[in-house]
Design an enzyme around this catalytic site. Structure first.
Site, short mmCIF file in Angstrom:
data_model
loop_
_atom_site.label_atom_id
_atom_site.label_comp_id
_atom_site.label_asym_id
_atom_site.label_seq_id
_atom_site.Cartn_x
_atom_site.Cartn_y
_atom_site.Cartn_z
CG HIS A 18 -1.88 -1.10 1.22
ND1 HIS A 18 -3.09 -0.98 0.77
CD2 HIS A 18 -1.69 -2.44 1.82
CE1 HIS A 18 -3.43 -2.30 1.05
NE2 HIS A 18 -3.07 -2.96 1.52
CG LEU A 19 3.27 2.35 -2.92
CD1 LEU A 19 3.79 2.68 -4.33
CD2 LEU A 19 4.37 2.67 -2.09
CE LYS A 102 -6.57 -7.71 -2.50
NZ LYS A 102 -5.44 -7.10 -1.45
CG HIS A 139 -8.75 -8.96 2.21
ND1 HIS A 139 -8.04 -7.88 2.89
CD2 HIS A 139 -9.72 -9.42 3.20
CE1 HIS A 139 -7.92 -8.02 4.24
NE2 HIS A 139 -9.23 -9.05 4.56
CG ASP A 257 -1.31 -6.11 4.00
OD1 ASP A 257 -1.62 -5.16 3.13
OD2 ASP A 257 -1.96 -6.61 4.80
CG HIS A 261 -3.77 3.31 8.69
ND1 HIS A 261 -4.55 3.83 7.80
CD2 HIS A 261 -3.77 2.09 8.59
CE1 HIS A 261 -5.13 2.92 7.31
NE2 HIS A 261 -4.58 1.82 7.92
#
Length: 356
Positions: A18-19, A102, A139, A257, A261
């Site tokens: 996650h970028l 995804k 997922h 992964d 945050h």
């Protein structure tokens, strides 16, 4: 016998990352580019990256955020929705930049509210993906509120993945960030291969699921920076994941992964799910592999198996780790604020020495 002091491997890739977007890219791209040559970039932005055009635009923003001289390559993905047209898969494949699609069950994790509500709605897309050779990244958790949060992965396999595998036998699938013994066993039991003899089902495994059980979330209180989805599981599941990652099976490969945050969003009454590991990912994986005396197998897990599954050339550069204690920072600057990395304040036995 003396301990290995330096470990040099082929430059690795991150097959689940996650970028984020906007100001965050300056930080996230630099963290990953320092260790990895390529990364499969998750599409769960707001709004989601649901079309090829959106994926190509996002790719340009990532490339613009690369540090000077970096050759890091983002491998783009599409966010599957109930209304994704099958024709989008052909456009994605033709782009040469989109490498997978995804599947988020709606409500399963961060920014998944636009995800799939009923698998039957996306069966035409699965058929198009099967025909185009486009991998499906899953997922793998149900969102049924009656299912215990610690059982959601195992129930997804029973309720849904078995059916997808049966109805689309030639579809390439990656079960992302597996967390349970059941998931590891399911992947091992699948014998389906493509025309090259390569497996049609694989799984990524994170460093945090290799190193920590669910006890880490409750050590002396609630530890929000260890909270991720799928959630950390019992110790027996961690041991099963270590077996899978260090066993030399080409169906299991690295996917961090890493999901940053801002501190305020983690240390909150309803904190976000996600662990930041990108800045020290290989150091964490080396620690996990060393627990099993399997450092000699880290290169294949981190640098070979994922590239082979995605039919991409293996990297030619190298990365070196040295046995020098490294303290994980208590926090890092992030998008104008700060973020707490996984294992903040802990001492890791390995540190990055060089990457070429």
């Amino acid at each position: 016998m003396s301990q290995l002091q330096t470990l040099t491997i082929t430059r690795p890739d991150d097959w689940h990352l996650h970028l984020r977007d906007g100001d965050a890219l300056t930080d996230t791209v630099a963290w990953t580019a320092a260790q990895f040559s390529r990364a499969i970039v998750m599409p769960n932005l707001r709004p989601p990256v649901a079309s090829t055009a959106q994926a190509l635009a996002y790719r340009e923003r990532i490339l613009a955020a690369r540090p000077a001289g970096s050759a890091f390559e983002p491998l783009m993905t599409l966010y599957l929705t109930d209304t994704t047209p099958p024709a989008e898969i052909e456009r994605a494949r033709a782009s040469g930049a989109v490498h997978a699609v995804k599947l988020y069950p709606s409500g399963a994790t961060t920014n998944s509210d636009s995800g799939v509500t009923d698998l039957a709605r996306v069966y035409p897309v699965f058929e198009a993906m099967q025909q185009q050779g486009m991998p499906l990244l899953i997922h793998g958790e149900v969102t049924d509120p009656e299912v215990d949060v610690f059982d959601r992965e195992a129930v997804f396999i029973e309720r849904h993945l078995l059916r997808i595998r049966r109805d689309f036998p030639a579809l390439k699938i990656v079960l992302e960030h597996i967390t349970t013994a059941q998931a590891a066993s399911f992947v091992r039991e699948q014998a389906a291969v493509d025309a090259r003899g390569a497996p049609l089902l694989a799984a990524t495994i994170t460093a945090h699921h290799l190193l920590y059980s669910r006890n880490a979330m409750f050590a002396g209180g609630v530890r929000p920076h260890y909270y991720c989805l799928p959630v950390l599981k019992r110790e027996r599941h961690r041991q099963a994941l270590l077996d899978a990652a260090t066993g030399g099976d080409a169906r299991f490969f690295l996917g961090t992964d890493s999901a940053p945050h801002a501190r305020a969003l983690k240390e909150a009454a309803c904190g976000c799910a996600g662990c930041l590991t990108a800045p020290h990912a290989l150091e964490l994986y080396a620690q996990a592999f060393e627990q099993r005396g399997a450092l000699h197998r880290l290169e294949a897990f981190a640098s070979h198996f994922g590239a082979d599954f995605y039919c991409l050339p293996r990297n030619t550069g190298t990365l070196a780790l040295e046995r020098v204690p490294m303290a994980v920072p208590e926090c890092l600057p992030y998008a104008g604020g700060d973020v707490v990395p996984l294992g903040a304040g802990q001492i890791l036995p390995w540190r990055l020495a060089s990457a070429f």
